[in-house]
Design an enzyme around this catalytic site. Structure first.
Site, mmCIF file in Angstrom:
data_model
loop_
_atom_site.group_PDB
_atom_site.id
_atom_site.type_symbol
_atom_site.label_atom_id
_atom_site.label_comp_id
_atom_site.label_asym_id
_atom_site.label_seq_id
_atom_site.Cartn_x
_atom_site.Cartn_y
_atom_site.Cartn_z
ATOM 1 N N LYS A 93 0.839 -1.216 0.000
ATOM 2 C CA LYS A 93 0.000 0.000 0.000
ATOM 3 C C LYS A 93 0.867 1.256 0.000
ATOM 4 O O LYS A 93 0.676 2.161 -0.804
ATOM 5 C CB LYS A 93 -0.902 -0.008 1.243
ATOM 6 C CG LYS A 93 -1.584 1.327 1.503
ATOM 7 C CD LYS A 93 -2.426 1.320 2.760
ATOM 8 C CE LYS A 93 -1.678 1.535 4.049
ATOM 9 N NZ LYS A 93 -1.405 2.939 4.399
ATOM 10 N N ASN A 94 1.813 1.314 0.924
ATOM 11 C CA ASN A 94 2.565 2.556 1.094
ATOM 12 C C ASN A 94 3.466 2.860 -0.095
ATOM 13 O O ASN A 94 3.798 4.010 -0.357
ATOM 14 C CB ASN A 94 3.382 2.510 2.384
ATOM 15 C CG ASN A 94 2.483 2.591 3.611
ATOM 16 O OD1 ASN A 94 1.296 2.891 3.493
ATOM 17 N ND2 ASN A 94 3.035 2.295 4.777
ATOM 18 N N CYS A 200 -4.777 12.234 13.067
ATOM 19 C CA CYS A 200 -5.473 10.960 12.948
ATOM 20 C C CYS A 200 -5.339 10.199 14.249
ATOM 21 O O CYS A 200 -4.767 10.696 15.217
ATOM 22 C CB CYS A 200 -4.911 10.147 11.795
ATOM 23 S SG CYS A 200 -3.315 9.467 12.146
ATOM 24 N N ARG A 205 0.579 13.922 13.453
ATOM 25 C CA ARG A 205 1.184 13.747 12.137
ATOM 26 C C ARG A 205 1.405 15.082 11.417
ATOM 27 O O ARG A 205 0.777 15.367 10.394
ATOM 28 C CB ARG A 205 0.359 12.768 11.306
ATOM 29 C CG ARG A 205 0.241 11.428 12.017
ATOM 30 C CD ARG A 205 -0.442 10.378 11.214
ATOM 31 N NE ARG A 205 0.454 9.734 10.277
ATOM 32 C CZ ARG A 205 0.139 8.614 9.620
ATOM 33 N NH1 ARG A 205 -1.022 8.049 9.807
ATOM 34 N NH2 ARG A 205 0.979 8.063 8.792
ATOM 35 N N ASP A 395 4.120 -0.211 12.066
ATOM 36 C CA ASP A 395 2.899 -0.757 11.464
ATOM 37 C C ASP A 395 2.664 -2.224 11.848
ATOM 38 O O ASP A 395 1.634 -2.793 11.492
ATOM 39 C CB ASP A 395 2.956 -0.628 9.933
ATOM 40 C CG ASP A 395 2.713 0.802 9.468
ATOM 41 O OD1 ASP A 395 2.346 1.656 10.301
ATOM 42 O OD2 ASP A 395 2.887 1.076 8.263
ATOM 43 N N ARG A 505 -9.040 0.155 4.410
ATOM 44 C CA ARG A 505 -8.142 1.183 3.876
ATOM 45 C C ARG A 505 -6.826 0.570 3.432
ATOM 46 O O ARG A 505 -6.208 1.036 2.495
ATOM 47 C CB ARG A 505 -7.806 2.185 4.995
ATOM 48 C CG ARG A 505 -8.635 3.423 5.048
ATOM 49 C CD ARG A 505 -7.965 4.386 6.020
ATOM 50 N NE ARG A 505 -6.551 4.475 5.718
ATOM 51 C CZ ARG A 505 -5.565 4.485 6.626
ATOM 52 N NH1 ARG A 505 -5.837 4.449 7.912
ATOM 53 N NH2 ARG A 505 -4.309 4.550 6.262
#
Ligand code: UD1
Length: 537
Positions: A93-94, A200, A205, A395, A505
């Site tokens: 994803k990233n 978030c 962030r 993560d 997500r």
């Protein structure tokens, strides 16, 4: 700002150096803070059920009754199933998000393969690109079979005729990674205006490092009213410079890297992030005609090019998704493979899984297999500290905490990358986990199964229960959702995880993939009443 700032990349990389100090502090603080968050619910539950092992049916009823109505979809996880097989790993994803943003730099068609197209974040990034005039075509996955599966979805982006430097604010605000479009638009168009996503669930962030990096390259940058406005110096082209990042931020490194790719002259990024996704971005830029050296190290040297062309590129496999499935295998005492993976991207995660007694080895090209502790041993506790790459990934911290909650012994989990990434502690507490949070650390007293799962007489039908029990829990962010689902896989009884939209997500077909491994996970629609759960149409 970040907790534990100043703890350099290497310091404590083994999770041991600062461990003794941290452990003492956490224990002392934990006693003082007893009952806060996780501890309270767990303790109450343990008292109610006598020995601490709630009858599964009681846990299930309590869990269902606590699901708030109208909360969208819910994952219902019935614990105890042993997993088997091979989990297919999607593109990272990233990495995909950064590459899609970087395609705005290119004056030629870019074709990116293995894009995790079903992720909500990817859909949002597509909207962001289209809102500035890029044409995006998403192809079907490659032909069935191993090769096809590996190629995944292809996204072709044509950003030759951009029409705006102001991406759609609504899409931008829903996607943290859309800040990554700021530098490409600025470099390509000479100006950009990107709305800022709010704070978030894992912290504020900020974007100060992005802003400072762009200013170093000569841009005028102003942040006001929730928007970043940037303008290139007279002449429209950024100028190469030396940029030292106070912290090896992934996003800030990517921002400066993309801006420098089209700048005049050479840029040096010092204390750059070394994450594989940054390396993937550097490889992508080089494939499109850029000149980036040093990717994967802490110093990047970028010789700016007047323009970039098109290219074809394949996203690296998602190391966090792979690590999540390996952790699911470990905490259910199951033997499971994951593919495709780049094993060297998972070094820290594999080391910690092995420290719990599991064995992980190559099972084929780009394929890893985890087997649970041999000889009927229980999973052992292991301290873990999240750090920038190549340290243990933040993560993966929530998922690993879920594993430790059902392991034997006590462990200290320290979060040093984000300021507020321990929300899962309180939720795991509802499932009976014994966790005590003290600032950015959590002391975990594991609740292992009464007997080694799979041994005669142990652990129930599937033989894979930890000492946790099912409960109704709520995920407030992506990795928390994964962690709670994993905890449910090993818990006794039924766990209901709300906040599934966060999981969607960043994990492509998370529950589907778990079901294919044999997990008892269903996606339900929370109906009008708390007990009225039904499958989505
Ligand atoms: C990326 C990943 C995210 C991962 C994180 C750390 C994407 C889309 N997301 O997020 O999944 O958890 O890396 O591996 O790639 N910071 C500042 N100022 C800045 C930028 C960051 O103080 O300008 C701080 C952050 O608040 C955080 C720390 O630096 O505490 C690390 O953030 P960063 O590495 O930038 O993470 P992201 O790029 O946002």
């Amino acid at each position: 700002m970040r907790p534990g700032a100043g703890g350099g990349r290497r310091a404590g990389a083994a999770g041991g150096a600062g461990g003794a100090r941290g452990r003492a502090g956490a224990r002392a603080g934990a006693q003082g803070a007893a009952g806060a968050g996780a501890g309270a619910g767990a303790g109450a539950r343990a008292r109610a059920s006598g020995a601490g092992a709630a009858a599964p049916e009681v846990a299930a009823v309590a869990a269902a009754a606590a699901v708030p109505a109208g909360r969208g979809q819910v994952l219902r996880v019935r614990g105890g199933a042993r997993l088997e097989g091979c989990a297919p790993v999607s593109g990272a994803k990233n990495s995909a998000l950064a590459l899609l943003a970087a395609s705005l730099l290119c004056d030629g068609e870019v074709c990116i393969r293995r894009v995790p197209a079903r992720l909500r974040d990817v859909t949002l990034m597509r909207q962001v690109l289209e809102s500035v005039g890029a044409r995006v075509q998403a192809g079907a996955p490659g032909a069935p079979g191993a090769q096809g599966a590996e190629e995944g979805h292809a996204f072709c982006v044509d950003a030759r005729a951009l029409t705006s430097a102001r991406p759609d604010a609504a899409a931008v605000r829903s996607l943290r990674a859309s800040i990554l479009t700021l530098a490409p638009l600025l470099a390509r168009v000479g100006e950009a205006e990107v709305a800022l996503p709010g704070g978030c669930a894992i912290g504020a962030r900020p974007v100060d490092l992005h802003v400072r990096g762009l200013r170093a390259l000569g841009a005028e940058v102003e942040v006001s009213g929730g928007t970043v406005r940037a303008r290139a110096p007279a002449g429209g082209r950024l100028r190469g410079a030396r940029v030292y990042l106070d912290f090896p931020s992934v996003g800030a490194t990517e921002t400066v890297l993309m801006a420098a790719a089209l700048a005049e002259g050479t840029t040096l990024i010092e204390n750059a992030a070394q994450e594989p996704e940054v390396e993937d971005l550097a490889d992508f830029l080089n494939a499109a005609g850029g000149h980036v050296a040093g990717a994967g190290t802490s110093t990047l040297e970028i010789r700016g090019a007047p323009s970039l062309g098109g290219c074809e590129f394949t996203v690296i496999p998602d190391r966090i998704e792979a690590g999540t499935f390996l952790t699911a295998a470990a905490l259910t005492y199951s033997a499971v493979s994951v593919a495709p993976v780049m094993p060297n991207h998972l070094t820290a995660v594999l080391a910690k899984l092995e420290a719990t007694g599991c064995q992980v080895g190559l099972d084929g090209p780009m394929r890893l297999r985890l087997v649970p502790p041999p000889g009927g041993e229980l999973l052992r506790a292991a301290d873990v500290t999240s750090l920038p790459y190549p340290g243990f990934p933040t993560d993966m911290q929530p998922q690993f905490t879920a594993l430790l909650a059902g392991a034997q012994g006590s462990a200290l989990v320290r979060e040093t990358v984000f300021e507020n990434r321990l929300g899962h502690a309180a939720e795991l507490g509802r499932m009976g986990a014994q966790l005590r949070q003290d600032g950015s650390a959590v002391m975990v007293e594991g609740r292992p199964p009464a007997r080694v799962p799979g041994q005669s007489g142990g652990g129930g039908a599937g033989g894979a229960h930890s000492g946790l029990w099912g409960a109704s829990v709520s995920a407030r962010n992506l990795r928390e959702g994964a962690a709670l689902t994993l905890a449910g896989l090993a818990a006794e009884g039924e766990t209901l995880v709300t906040g599934v939209e966060h999981i969607d997500r960043g994990y492509e077909g998370f529950d589907e993939k778990l079901r294919a491994l044999g997990a008892d996970v269903a996606r339900l629609e929370a109906g009008p009443g708390p007990l009225d759960m039904k499958r989505p149409a």
